[in-house]
Design an enzyme around this catalytic site. Structure first.
Site, PDB file in Angstrom:
ATOM      1  N   THR A 138      42.332  -6.391  -2.952  1.00 63.48           N
ATOM      2  CA  THR A 138      42.515  -5.972  -1.542  1.00 63.48           C
ATOM      3  C   THR A 138      43.103  -4.629  -1.570  1.00 63.48           C
ATOM      4  OG1 THR A 138      43.370  -8.120  -1.026  1.00 63.48           O
ATOM      5  CG2 THR A 138      44.159  -6.413   0.382  1.00 63.48           C
ATOM      6  N   LEU A 140      49.864  -6.294  -2.733  1.00 60.37           N
ATOM      7  CA  LEU A 140      48.537  -6.543  -2.360  1.00 60.37           C
ATOM      8  C   LEU A 140      47.981  -7.392  -3.389  1.00 60.37           C
ATOM      9  CD1 LEU A 140      47.394  -3.469  -0.140  1.00 60.37           C
ATOM     10  CD2 LEU A 140      48.349  -5.660   0.537  1.00 60.37           C
ATOM     11  N   ASP A 141      46.756  -8.076  -3.275  1.00 57.81           N
ATOM     12  CA  ASP A 141      46.157  -8.563  -4.312  1.00 57.81           C
ATOM     13  C   ASP A 141      45.380  -7.611  -5.033  1.00 57.81           C
ATOM     14  OD1 ASP A 141      47.051 -11.211  -3.611  1.00 57.81           O
ATOM     15  OD2 ASP A 141      45.314 -11.615  -2.447  1.00 57.81           O
ATOM     16  N   LYS A 142      44.778  -7.635  -6.230  1.00 56.72           N
ATOM     17  CA  LYS A 142      44.132  -6.637  -7.171  1.00 56.72           C
ATOM     18  C   LYS A 142      42.914  -6.089  -6.068  1.00 56.72           C
ATOM     19  CE  LYS A 142      41.002  -6.316 -11.007  1.00 56.72           C
ATOM     20  NZ  LYS A 142      40.584  -6.751 -12.298  1.00 56.72           N
ATOM     21  N   ARG A 151      43.673 -15.193   3.204  1.00 58.09           N
ATOM     22  CA  ARG A 151      42.706 -15.695   2.658  1.00 58.09           C
ATOM     23  C   ARG A 151      42.815 -17.252   2.550  1.00 58.09           C
ATOM     24  NH1 ARG A 151      42.841 -13.389  -3.347  1.00 58.09           N
ATOM     25  NH2 ARG A 151      40.987 -14.381  -3.594  1.00 58.09           N
TER      26      ARG A 151
END
Length: 326
Positions: free
Chosen positions: A156, A152-154, A257
């Site tokens: 998120t 997961l993105d930082k 996104r």
């Protein structure tokens, strides 16, 4: 120019650092300090040695030097504190509080908070989820990427599955590649979304900005598909914001996104992709809320959920969004 064996190693216990000292011989006369050090400590890169010089780890004849270009003279005594590279410290256990929603001897599912980097990389060599997993499960040190099979993105939040054995890591990697792990997200996006829609657009690294992803022609990018289902619409200062249920069919970097931006509905507070901040959110309004897959060892059908974290829950309530999906 003296070889690495010419350095005297200090027996004093200095923790993880190692002190070495050597005298510059005739062949090293006039040599740059950083270049000379690469011959004395060849296990380190020149960039790392330059960083140690700038950090104040080197003395010449007892005088602290911080300029890598300093020219040495024969007979001078050079001392250096050789500190480990940041990269070498990356795969270390760091105790941290992790929220596990499921765990057995084969795998675990963790509810990652926003702001936590998943895997060590440039700029984030410590304090990552992987460091925490190594502390929680020391055997993760024997696994590829500590057992992490997707990210997961930082900024998120939400659910991630990690393997705890090589068998589980291998099996999970295969089912993820086969799109048999189902991931569902909740998001807040700018604009009025009142009908279901799908974005089926290939993606690639943005050719202008390497920190971004972008929509690409099918022959230049990787397939990417996301389904979007509206859950409610509210307003902030007269501007509509929609609560959206997002279902991934592929798992490209920044996929939701980018697909929301492409549809004209950038995510709230996703400044990288044109989403203005609102509702007190300091990070993109995206949460991995539901994860379902078949346990790769037991065959059990797992359906796991994670409630919205406090920041998104408050924002969600503020726009009077509809009930969360089952």
């Amino acid at each position: 120019m003296g070889g690495p064996q010419d350095f005297e190693q200090d027996a004093e216990d200095v923790g993880e650092a190692e002190r070495r000292a050597a005298e510059v011989d005739a062949s090293g006369h006039g040599e740059r300090l950083d270049r000379w050090l690469t011959t004395q400590a060849p296990e380190f890169s020149r960039n790392h040695l330059q960083a140690l010089i700038e950090r104040g780890c080197v003395t010449v004849d007892g005088k602290l030097l911080t300029k890598a270009a300093h020219k040495l003279r024969a007979g001078q005594r050079v001392e250096i504190e050789l500190q480990p590279t940041d990269e070498s410290r990356a795969f270390r256990a760091e105790a941290m509080a992790l929220d596990f929603v499921f765990e057995d001897e084969h795998l675990a599912v963790v509810n990652k908070p926003a702001g936590l980097v998943v895997h060590p990389a440039a700029g984030n060599w410590s304090g990552t989820l992987m460091n925490g997993l190594l502390a929680h499960h020391p055997a993760a040190a024997t696994l590829p990427r500590g057992g992490i099979v997707h990210r997961l993105d930082k900024d998120t939040s939400g659910l991630m599955v990690v393997g705890k054995t090589l068998e589980a890591v291998t099996a999970l990697s295969r089912v993820i590649a086969a799109r048999e792990v189902h991931r569902e997200y909740l998001a807040l996006a700018w604009g009025r979304i009142e009908e279901d829609f799908t974005v089926d657009q290939a993606m690639r690294r943005d050719p202008v900005s390497r920190v971004k992803m972008a929509i690409a022609p099918a022959n230049l990018g990787k397939p990417a598909r996301t389904d979007f289902f509206p859950l409610g619409v509210g307003e902030v200062n007269g501007r509509p914001i929609s609560a959206v249920h997002c279902v991934l069919h592929t798992g490209r970097t920044h996929q939701i996104r980018v697909h929301l931006m492409h549809s004209g509905h950038p995510m709230v507070a996703d400044t990288l992709y044109g989403g203005a901040p609102a509702l007190g959110l300091a990070r993109q309004a995206l949460h991995a809320a539901r994860l379902s897959f078949t346990h790769p060892v037991s065959g059990e059908a797992l359906v796991l959920t994670a409630p919205l974290p406090a920041d998104m829950a408050a924002a969600w309530a503020e726009i009077a969004a509809a009930d969360l999906p089952d």
